[in-house]
Structure formats: C-alpha cells, structure tokens
Motif scaffolding. Structure first.
Motif, PDB file in Angstrom:
ATOM      1  N   VAL A 211       0.813  -1.220   0.000  1.00  0.00           N
ATOM      2  CA  VAL A 211       0.000   0.000   0.000  1.00  0.00           C
ATOM      3  C   VAL A 211       0.846   1.270   0.000  1.00  0.00           C
ATOM      4  O   VAL A 211       0.309   2.371  -0.120  1.00  0.00           O
ATOM      5  CB  VAL A 211      -0.966   0.038   1.200  1.00  0.00           C
ATOM      6  CG1 VAL A 211      -2.005  -1.062   1.097  1.00  0.00           C
ATOM      7  CG2 VAL A 211      -0.202  -0.053   2.515  1.00  0.00           C
ATOM      8  N   GLY A 212       2.168   1.131   0.142  1.00  0.00           N
ATOM      9  CA  GLY A 212       3.013   2.321   0.162  1.00  0.00           C
ATOM     10  C   GLY A 212       4.453   1.977  -0.153  1.00  0.00           C
ATOM     11  O   GLY A 212       4.871   0.815  -0.057  1.00  0.00           O
ATOM     12  N   PRO A 213       5.254   2.991  -0.518  1.00  0.00           N
ATOM     13  CA  PRO A 213       6.645   2.729  -0.916  1.00  0.00           C
ATOM     14  C   PRO A 213       7.530   2.198   0.198  1.00  0.00           C
ATOM     15  O   PRO A 213       8.373   1.332  -0.047  1.00  0.00           O
ATOM     16  CB  PRO A 213       7.136   4.097  -1.412  1.00  0.00           C
ATOM     17  CG  PRO A 213       6.168   5.094  -0.881  1.00  0.00           C
ATOM     18  CD  PRO A 213       4.864   4.389  -0.732  1.00  0.00           C
ATOM     19  N   ARG A 342       6.740   5.322   9.672  1.00  0.00           N
ATOM     20  CA  ARG A 342       7.009   5.996   8.399  1.00  0.00           C
ATOM     21  C   ARG A 342       6.283   5.351   7.227  1.00  0.00           C
ATOM     22  O   ARG A 342       5.982   6.008   6.240  1.00  0.00           O
ATOM     23  CB  ARG A 342       8.515   5.999   8.112  1.00  0.00           C
ATOM     24  CG  ARG A 342       9.288   7.033   8.909  1.00  0.00           C
ATOM     25  CD  ARG A 342      10.697   7.205   8.361  1.00  0.00           C
ATOM     26  NE  ARG A 342      11.369   8.333   8.983  1.00  0.00           N
ATOM     27  CZ  ARG A 342      12.524   8.842   8.558  1.00  0.00           C
ATOM     28  NH1 ARG A 342      13.122   8.297   7.502  1.00  0.00           N
ATOM     29  NH2 ARG A 342      13.072   9.876   9.163  1.00  0.00           N
ATOM     30  N   GLY A 343       6.010   4.069   7.336  1.00  0.00           N
ATOM     31  CA  GLY A 343       5.374   3.364   6.233  1.00  0.00           C
ATOM     32  C   GLY A 343       3.864   3.281   6.327  1.00  0.00           C
ATOM     33  O   GLY A 343       3.232   2.663   5.476  1.00  0.00           O
ATOM     34  N   ILE A 344       3.263   3.888   7.347  1.00  0.00           N
ATOM     35  CA  ILE A 344       1.814   3.815   7.505  1.00  0.00           C
ATOM     36  C   ILE A 344       1.148   4.767   6.506  1.00  0.00           C
ATOM     37  O   ILE A 344       1.425   5.963   6.473  1.00  0.00           O
ATOM     38  CB  ILE A 344       1.398   4.184   8.945  1.00  0.00           C
ATOM     39  CG1 ILE A 344       1.934   3.124   9.925  1.00  0.00           C
ATOM     40  CG2 ILE A 344      -0.116   4.301   9.057  1.00  0.00           C
ATOM     41  CD1 ILE A 344       1.682   3.443  11.385  1.00  0.00           C
ATOM     42  N   GLY A 367       7.973  10.482   6.595  1.00  0.00           N
ATOM     43  CA  GLY A 367       7.265   9.254   6.274  1.00  0.00           C
ATOM     44  C   GLY A 367       6.468   9.396   4.989  1.00  0.00           C
ATOM     45  O   GLY A 367       6.435  10.460   4.359  1.00  0.00           O
ATOM     46  N   ASP A 368       5.799   8.317   4.592  1.00  0.00           N
ATOM     47  CA  ASP A 368       5.044   8.307   3.335  1.00  0.00           C
ATOM     48  C   ASP A 368       3.952   9.376   3.311  1.00  0.00           C
ATOM     49  O   ASP A 368       3.763  10.068   2.306  1.00  0.00           O
ATOM     50  CB  ASP A 368       4.429   6.926   3.107  1.00  0.00           C
ATOM     51  CG  ASP A 368       5.470   5.875   2.754  1.00  0.00           C
ATOM     52  OD1 ASP A 368       6.635   6.245   2.555  1.00  0.00           O
ATOM     53  OD2 ASP A 368       5.116   4.683   2.681  1.00  0.00           O
ATOM     54  N   VAL A 369       3.216   9.518   4.421  1.00  0.00           N
ATOM     55  CA  VAL A 369       2.148  10.520   4.474  1.00  0.00           C
ATOM     56  C   VAL A 369       2.737  11.920   4.359  1.00  0.00           C
ATOM     57  O   VAL A 369       2.237  12.767   3.603  1.00  0.00           O
ATOM     58  CB  VAL A 369       1.331  10.388   5.772  1.00  0.00           C
ATOM     59  CG1 VAL A 369       0.412  11.589   5.953  1.00  0.00           C
ATOM     60  CG2 VAL A 369       0.501   9.112   5.765  1.00  0.00           C
ATOM     61  N   CYS A 383       2.276  17.746   7.968  1.00  0.00           N
ATOM     62  CA  CYS A 383       2.626  16.619   8.836  1.00  0.00           C
ATOM     63  C   CYS A 383       3.632  17.144   9.853  1.00  0.00           C
ATOM     64  O   CYS A 383       4.734  17.560   9.489  1.00  0.00           O
ATOM     65  CB  CYS A 383       3.225  15.484   8.011  1.00  0.00           C
ATOM     66  SG  CYS A 383       3.499  13.965   8.951  1.00  0.00           S
ATOM     67  N   LEU A 384       3.244  17.174  11.115  1.00  0.00           N
ATOM     68  CA  LEU A 384       4.055  17.803  12.163  1.00  0.00           C
ATOM     69  C   LEU A 384       4.159  16.873  13.369  1.00  0.00           C
ATOM     70  O   LEU A 384       3.330  15.992  13.569  1.00  0.00           O
ATOM     71  CB  LEU A 384       3.416  19.127  12.591  1.00  0.00           C
ATOM     72  CG  LEU A 384       3.145  20.154  11.467  1.00  0.00           C
ATOM     73  CD1 LEU A 384       2.276  21.276  11.990  1.00  0.00           C
ATOM     74  CD2 LEU A 384       4.459  20.685  10.914  1.00  0.00           C
TER      75      LEU A 384
END
Length: 430
Positions: A211-213, A342-344, A367-369, A383-384
């Motif tokens: 679902v993500g890199p 980081r991968g969520i 992270g990915d988000v 994103c903080l």
C-alpha cells in the motif's frame, strides 16, 4: 464480445463487516469489471466483525459471485476467559472499557504463540479443500489474497501449488513488522515460524502488492521477488454532489479507530495552550472523535482539560462518516508512535484528501504521508510532530477560517488505482 477474465479474491473482511479492512478490496471489486475482470469473492460465513456497516453493500456490483464458507474462530473462548462475553474483539489491542488484566495477557500469549499466523488459521485447510474443488469446476485466471489476517495468504499459497495459477498477495499492513508484533509475547520458536511463513509467502507469490513505498521496500528486503505499490484511495462516488456546509464551530475531526499508540499528546498540549491563551478560540473549539477510542486517549484528553470540547461519536456507516469529513474544519490523522510509522499509509488518509479539507497529520514528516502532503503544496495541509509547530499551524488555520483546499488528487482515485491493479494482474495472465 470477448468474455471477461476471472480473478478469485480471497479476503476475510467483506460487507456487512465495516471498518478500514473492507474498503480496499470492496472498491477494487467495484471497478474491476470496467477494467475487463470478473471478480469472484471468497469470504467467511460469519467471523468476528468489530463493526458492521450494511451501507457498504451498495458498492458490490450486481451479479458479483460471493462464495461464503463457515469459519471457526477461538474468539468466544477468549471472551469467556477474559470476562468480555458479548463484547466485540477490537483490532490493534484497543481497549475502550477497561485496562487489560492477567486474563487478557494470557490470551495474547496464546494468540501469538499457538494461533500462527493468526486466529483465522482454522479456516485455512477447509478453504483449501473447498477452493480446489471449486476451481476444478469453475476456472479462474488468477488468485489474489489480501491480508491481514495473513491466513488468507496461506490459502493462496496452497492453491498456487495445487493449480499453478498466478497468485498475487496484497499486504494492507506488514506481517512481522506490524506495530503490535512485539506485544504478542512470542517465544523464539513462534517468532521463527512467523518469519518463515512470511518469507514463504513473499518468495512464492508471483507478485506482492504494497500500500506504500516504505512497506514495499521492506517486503522486497524480506525476499519478495516482485513488488508493486498500489496505494489506497478515495472514491468520488462517496462524496456528496453539493458541498457540505462547514461546521459552525472550529471542528477538529478524527474518523476511525484511535488506539493507544495513536494518542496525539503533542496536539492535546497545543490545544490546551490555545484555549488558555485565547478565549475566542476556546469558545469555538470542537474535537470530534468518530469511532472507537482507547481509554488511554480519553484519559489524556481529560488530563489536558479538553473534555468539555469533546464530541465523541460512535462508529458511523461509511457514507455518514464521509459527510462528517466534508463538514469538519480540520481533519486529524494520527500515525502510530511506533518504529514502523514511516510506512503507515491508511485508506482514511486518502478519504481525507478526497474531502478537500485542511489536514493535520501528527507524525514523521519524512514518512510516506508527510511526503505526499508536502507534494500537495497546500499550506492548509501539514505533517508535524512537535507541539510548537502544531500550535502555530492550528492558530494560522483558525485565523484564516479556510475550509476548502484545492488540490489535484486524481492519481489516488479508486478508479485509477483499479486500472493499475488490472494491468498488474494482466501481466501475469497473458
């Protein structure tokens, strides 16, 4: 006219089950026929559903073949043992009513060490027997399994061996790197077995979908021979045609489960400072938490004096939850405070984007988000991690009164993502 090819989708979560685990493949199944595929869905008859949402059934294409087979799970035994008879079993070790006791800890040990890879393991062999016969009489062109629960992948692995059909394993979450893996109190033997089964799935599947890199790189490092990243997304059909009227108050909304590892203490501190320093902000603030919330989060809200501003809403049907998103002034996404954060990249995040409202993610900007939000280039999305920056962001948004955010998110539409999936399956079927 050429007949559509068939793909067998093996999933544990399917309507009327609600929650995030259903959305991904429900939407793929919805749009696969327009991409040249006839999906056949294999799911349990029964099973433990933390929530039910019959509104999702409208997304199932008419005439879709859905095969249901009985499943036995040890949850009733667990509920009797832990004194939770009649309660739903939540995912991610969420506890809404009481702190876990000794009985819960023993049950967790049993779950981690005896039910490998998960409590649905007793459905593996009956499913293999049933599907081997079914596939003899009803040929398909490819098999897809989606997990967790990762027992679904073990069904696909056996069918691959028996039939030789192309098999694609979809990982919505990690296996041994999931945030609560260390909480399972695994013995050395159980840990080795989890890793052995994980590696077998990754190396034997023709293709693994992530679902993500970040998760994709992790799965590749663990032995997957082919990894494709297909994120979650948003469905244009889910959103009201006419824009919703924004909430009168400055509403900060979180929709979905908030477990103890998603407790945004830095946010609570920032809000506590703002309501102390600015009476106008205090009179306008509303914190909306829609869905299940861990008792530790509720305690933290109380500790920071925010209970008077809280509006707690139980689980809503998906279509109603979307309306809440479009009404809210600020959408809150909290990433787990765990090593794999980081991968969520949750489905909820993309539905936030689809609402085109300001978004505040509490998590690692690298992270990915964080990277996706940075690429959006919208000042009302960030994103903080630290309370000073969170406070500044909220203050700026409150003063500006901005509600709508203009961004291009076509890449994350469920239709487009299903086209990508279709091309991946097609590559392995010729």
């Amino acid at each position: 006219m050429q007949a559509l090819k068939k793909v067998l989708v093996i999933t544990y979560y399917w309507p009327p089950s609600g929650g995030s685990g259903v959305q991904r493949w429900l939407k793929f199944v919805k749009y696969l026929p327009s991409c040249g595929w006839t999906p056949v869905v294999y799911a349990p008859d029964g099973g433990e559903m933390p929530v039910e949402d019959h509104s999702l059934e409208k997304d199932i294409p008419p005439g879709t073949e859905i095969i249901r087979q009985p499943i036995w799970e040890p949850y009733e035994l667990y509920k009797k043992w832990s004194g939770r008879k009649g309660e739903k079993v939540n995912t991610g070790f969420l506890s809404e009513n009481k702190k876990p006791g000794l009985a819960d800890k023993i049950a967790i040990w049993v779950r981690g060490n005896l039910f490998i890879p998960d409590a649905r393991r007793f459905w593996i062999k009956p499913s293999i027997r049933f599907l081997r016969q079914y596939l003899r009489d009803n040929p398909v062109d490819a098999i897809v399994t989606t997990g967790p629960p990762h027992s679904m992948h073990l069904i696909g692995r056996a069918l691959k061996k028996h039939t030789g059909l192309p098999w694609i394993a979809d990982f919505r979450d990690p296996w041994t790197n999931i945030d609560f893996y260390q909480d399972l109190m695994l013995t050395r033997y159980a840990d080795r077995l989890h890793h052995k089964l994980e590696r077998a799935v990754l190396t034997e599947a023709d293709c693994v979908i992530s679902v993500g890199p970040t998760l994709g790189k992790e799965l590749q490092a663990l032995g997957a021979k082919r990894v494709e990243v297909i994120t979650n997304g948003y469905d244009e059909d889910d959103y009201p045609v006419s824009p919703s009227q924004p909430d009168a108050k400055f509403s900060i909304a979180h929709v979905g489960t908030m477990v103890k590892t998603r407790n945004p203490v830095a946010l609570w501190k920032a809000l506590q400072q703002l309501i102390t320093e600015q009476p106008a902000f205090a009179s306008d603030l509303e914190i909306k938490l829609v869905g299940k919330v861990d008792l530790s989060v509720m305690a933290s809200i109380k500790e920071h004096g925010l209970t008077p501003y809280l509006r707690k809403i139980d689980y809503l049907p998906h279509e109603e939850a979307i309306i809440e998103l479009t009404r809210s002034r600020l959408l809150l996404l909290v990433l787990n405070d765990t090593p794999n954060a980081r991968g969520i990249l949750t489905g909820k995040f993309f539905e936030y984007l689809g609402a085109k409202r300001p978004v505040l993610c509490i998590g690692d900007p690298e992270g990915d988000v964080g990277k996706i939000l940075a690429n959006m280039g919208a000042e009302a999305m960030a994103c903080l991690q630290d309370e000073a920056n969170i406070k500044t962001f909220i203050q700026r948004l409150y003063v500006s009164r901005s509600t709508a955010v203009e961004i291009n998110i076509d890449l994350f539409s469920r239709r487009q993502l299903t086209r990508t999936l279709s091309q991946v399956i097609k590559e392995f079927t010729g």
